[in-house]
Design a protein around this motif. Structure first.
Motif, PDB file in Angstrom:
ATOM      1  N   LEU A 183      -8.805   1.181 -15.015  1.00 19.04           N
ATOM      2  CA  LEU A 183      -8.212   0.062 -15.746  1.00 19.04           C
ATOM      3  C   LEU A 183      -8.725  -1.293 -15.267  1.00 19.04           C
ATOM      4  O   LEU A 183      -8.308  -2.323 -15.793  1.00 19.04           O
ATOM      5  CB  LEU A 183      -6.686   0.105 -15.609  1.00 19.04           C
ATOM      6  CG  LEU A 183      -5.998   1.361 -16.156  1.00 19.04           C
ATOM      7  CD1 LEU A 183      -4.495   1.280 -15.939  1.00 19.04           C
ATOM      8  CD2 LEU A 183      -6.310   1.561 -17.640  1.00 19.04           C
ATOM      9  N   ASN A 184      -9.605  -1.289 -14.263  1.00 17.01           N
ATOM     10  CA  ASN A 184     -10.171  -2.531 -13.712  1.00 17.01           C
ATOM     11  C   ASN A 184      -9.052  -3.458 -13.220  1.00 17.01           C
ATOM     12  O   ASN A 184      -9.026  -4.653 -13.528  1.00 17.01           O
ATOM     13  CB  ASN A 184     -11.031  -3.238 -14.762  1.00 17.01           C
ATOM     14  CG  ASN A 184     -11.898  -4.333 -14.161  1.00 17.01           C
ATOM     15  OD1 ASN A 184     -12.412  -4.188 -13.053  1.00 17.01           O
ATOM     16  ND2 ASN A 184     -12.044  -5.434 -14.870  1.00 17.01           N
ATOM     17  N   MET A 185      -8.125  -2.899 -12.433  1.00 18.44           N
ATOM     18  CA  MET A 185      -6.936  -3.628 -11.998  1.00 18.44           C
ATOM     19  C   MET A 185      -6.785  -3.621 -10.486  1.00 18.44           C
ATOM     20  O   MET A 185      -7.431  -2.839  -9.781  1.00 18.44           O
ATOM     21  CB  MET A 185      -5.670  -2.990 -12.609  1.00 18.44           C
ATOM     22  CG  MET A 185      -5.537  -3.156 -14.096  1.00 18.44           C
ATOM     23  SD  MET A 185      -4.036  -2.348 -14.750  1.00 18.44           S
ATOM     24  CE  MET A 185      -2.762  -3.457 -14.100  1.00 18.44           C
ATOM     25  N   VAL A 186      -5.905  -4.499 -10.013  1.00 18.70           N
ATOM     26  CA  VAL A 186      -5.421  -4.473  -8.635  1.00 18.70           C
ATOM     27  C   VAL A 186      -3.984  -3.962  -8.686  1.00 18.70           C
ATOM     28  O   VAL A 186      -3.165  -4.468  -9.462  1.00 18.70           O
ATOM     29  CB  VAL A 186      -5.453  -5.874  -7.991  1.00 18.70           C
ATOM     30  CG1 VAL A 186      -4.900  -5.828  -6.576  1.00 18.70           C
ATOM     31  CG2 VAL A 186      -6.873  -6.431  -7.995  1.00 18.70           C
ATOM     32  N   ILE A 187      -3.683  -2.945  -7.874  1.00 17.65           N
ATOM     33  CA  ILE A 187      -2.349  -2.329  -7.857  1.00 17.65           C
ATOM     34  C   ILE A 187      -1.801  -2.393  -6.441  1.00 17.65           C
ATOM     35  O   ILE A 187      -2.484  -2.016  -5.483  1.00 17.65           O
ATOM     36  CB  ILE A 187      -2.405  -0.870  -8.348  1.00 17.65           C
ATOM     37  CG1 ILE A 187      -2.992  -0.801  -9.764  1.00 17.65           C
ATOM     38  CG2 ILE A 187      -1.005  -0.246  -8.329  1.00 17.65           C
ATOM     39  CD1 ILE A 187      -3.228   0.623 -10.274  1.00 17.65           C
ATOM     40  N   VAL A 188      -0.548  -2.871  -6.326  1.00 17.61           N
ATOM     41  CA  VAL A 188       0.116  -3.017  -5.029  1.00 17.61           C
ATOM     42  C   VAL A 188       1.482  -2.348  -5.108  1.00 17.61           C
ATOM     43  O   VAL A 188       2.200  -2.509  -6.091  1.00 17.61           O
ATOM     44  CB  VAL A 188       0.304  -4.506  -4.648  1.00 17.61           C
ATOM     45  CG1 VAL A 188       0.992  -4.634  -3.291  1.00 17.61           C
ATOM     46  CG2 VAL A 188      -1.027  -5.240  -4.655  1.00 17.61           C
TER      47      VAL A 188
ATOM     48  N   LEU B 151       4.240  -2.735  -7.868  1.00 23.56           N
ATOM     49  CA  LEU B 151       5.274  -1.705  -7.977  1.00 23.56           C
ATOM     50  C   LEU B 151       6.394  -1.986  -6.979  1.00 23.56           C
ATOM     51  O   LEU B 151       6.216  -2.760  -6.038  1.00 23.56           O
ATOM     52  CB  LEU B 151       4.659  -0.331  -7.706  1.00 23.56           C
ATOM     53  CG  LEU B 151       3.585   0.129  -8.695  1.00 23.56           C
ATOM     54  CD1 LEU B 151       2.813   1.319  -8.128  1.00 23.56           C
ATOM     55  CD2 LEU B 151       4.203   0.486 -10.038  1.00 23.56           C
ATOM     56  N   PRO B 152       7.557  -1.331  -7.123  1.00 20.71           N
ATOM     57  CA  PRO B 152       8.665  -1.566  -6.184  1.00 20.71           C
ATOM     58  C   PRO B 152       8.386  -1.021  -4.780  1.00 20.71           C
ATOM     59  O   PRO B 152       7.385  -0.322  -4.534  1.00 20.71           O
ATOM     60  CB  PRO B 152       9.835  -0.805  -6.826  1.00 20.71           C
ATOM     61  CG  PRO B 152       9.443  -0.573  -8.246  1.00 20.71           C
ATOM     62  CD  PRO B 152       7.959  -0.464  -8.231  1.00 20.71           C
ATOM     63  N   GLU B 153       9.293  -1.310  -3.890  1.00 18.52           N
ATOM     64  CA  GLU B 153       9.265  -0.793  -2.515  1.00 18.52           C
ATOM     65  C   GLU B 153       9.579   0.701  -2.516  1.00 18.52           C
ATOM     66  O   GLU B 153      10.462   1.164  -3.242  1.00 18.52           O
ATOM     67  CB  GLU B 153      10.298  -1.537  -1.679  1.00 18.52           C
ATOM     68  CG  GLU B 153      10.424  -1.063  -0.241  1.00 18.52           C
ATOM     69  CD  GLU B 153      11.544  -1.784   0.508  1.00 18.52           C
ATOM     70  OE1 GLU B 153      11.475  -1.832   1.746  1.00 18.52           O
ATOM     71  OE2 GLU B 153      12.477  -2.295  -0.149  1.00 18.52           O
ATOM     72  N   MET B 154       8.842   1.458  -1.713  1.00 17.89           N
ATOM     73  CA  MET B 154       9.050   2.906  -1.577  1.00 17.89           C
ATOM     74  C   MET B 154       9.157   3.574  -2.951  1.00 17.89           C
ATOM     75  O   MET B 154       9.974   4.464  -3.177  1.00 17.89           O
ATOM     76  CB  MET B 154      10.312   3.187  -0.755  1.00 17.89           C
ATOM     77  CG  MET B 154      10.157   2.896   0.722  1.00 17.89           C
ATOM     78  SD  MET B 154       9.021   4.059   1.539  1.00 17.89           S
ATOM     79  CE  MET B 154       9.604   3.958   3.224  1.00 17.89           C
TER      80      MET B 154
END
Length: 263
Positions: A77-82, A43-46
């Protein structure tokens, strides 16, 4: 090591100060990326708040709730989110990237380099360490926006074993040329993948051009976002990365005894 993973750079127009509206956008986009096979979403910053400096301390109160919701989504969703959000800790406020791996928060990275031309250093505290962490999407390094202009930081991430560097950003117009050039350079010189997510649209007096990028260790643009909300998605082939590192053995040919400590 995974043979490869599918990654998405998720860009959307951040609504300043409206945490719930931004969470709704992010949730829909992450689910859409999942349907396209993504295991890693950046995802984007802030992304939850935007740079609403006056209200950031209040907006940061929502971050634990938002982080918990992202963690639950990553499990479902079996995901990595950053992605980065404002974080309060012991009287200080940070620009912090949270890493969620299939339901667990596995790491946090606090932005090291604060962008003084926009007074970020007046409102936020800087972090004091880099981060490379093993996840189900590979060994991830994390940097945030302005960090991109500091190549020594990216070299450290590489030396610490990063296979993919995630870069949430709010990189404004008119510096598109710097954005594309620096992302490509960091990927080539360190022989890793770079997933760079920029915001898009208008935020106060600033215009953001999107153009999120996924770049290979060879410098190939594997995916590009346009100027509107989108999920730029690509396969990251770790086997090809390792083959390229053997083809161009830059790590073996380094001369750190000559460089010394870079000040």
């Amino acid at each position: 090591m995974n043979a490869g993973i599918c990654a998405s750079a998720i860009q959307f127009p951040i609504v300043a100060g409206d945490v719930d509206a931004n969470l709704k956008q992010a949730r829909i986009a992450i689910q859409r990326a999942h349907t396209h096979g993504a295991h890693l979403a950046v995802l984007p910053e802030m992304w939850s708040s935007g740079y609403d400096y006056k209200r950031l301390p209040t907006l940061a109160d929502a971050t634990p709730r938002i982080a918990a919701e992202l963690s639950e989504l990553s499990a479902n969703l079996n995901m990595v989110i950053v992605g980065s959000m404002p974080e309060k800790d012991r009287g200080s406020l940070y620009n912090t990237a949270f890493i969620h791996d299939r339901g667990q928060e596995v790491g946090r990275y606090r932005k090291l380099h604060l962008f003084s031309p926009m007074k970020e250093d007046r409102f936020l505290a800087s972090g004091d360490s880099t981060l490379v962490i093993a996840t189900s999407a590979g060994r991830l390094g994390v940097a945030i926006c302005y960090d991109l202009r500091f190549p020594e930081m990216f070299r450290k991430l590489a030396l610490d074993g990063a296979e993919v560097v995630c870069l949430p950003a709010q990189w404004p117009s008119p510096r598109q040329l710097h954005w594309r050039t620096l992302i490509r350079a960091r990927a080539i010189e360190n022989q890793f993948f770079l997933v760079a997510t920029n915001s898009c649209g208008q935020l106060g007096s600033l215009s953001f051009f999107g153009m999120s990028l996924i770049v290979s260790p060879r410098g190939e643009f594997l995916a590009e976002g346009g100027e509107e909300a989108t999920e730029a998605t690509a396969l990251l082939d770790f086997a090809d990365m390792n083959a390229y590192r053997k083809e161009i053995p830059a790590w073996h040919d380094r001369r750190p005894e000559i460089y010394g400590t870079l000040l």
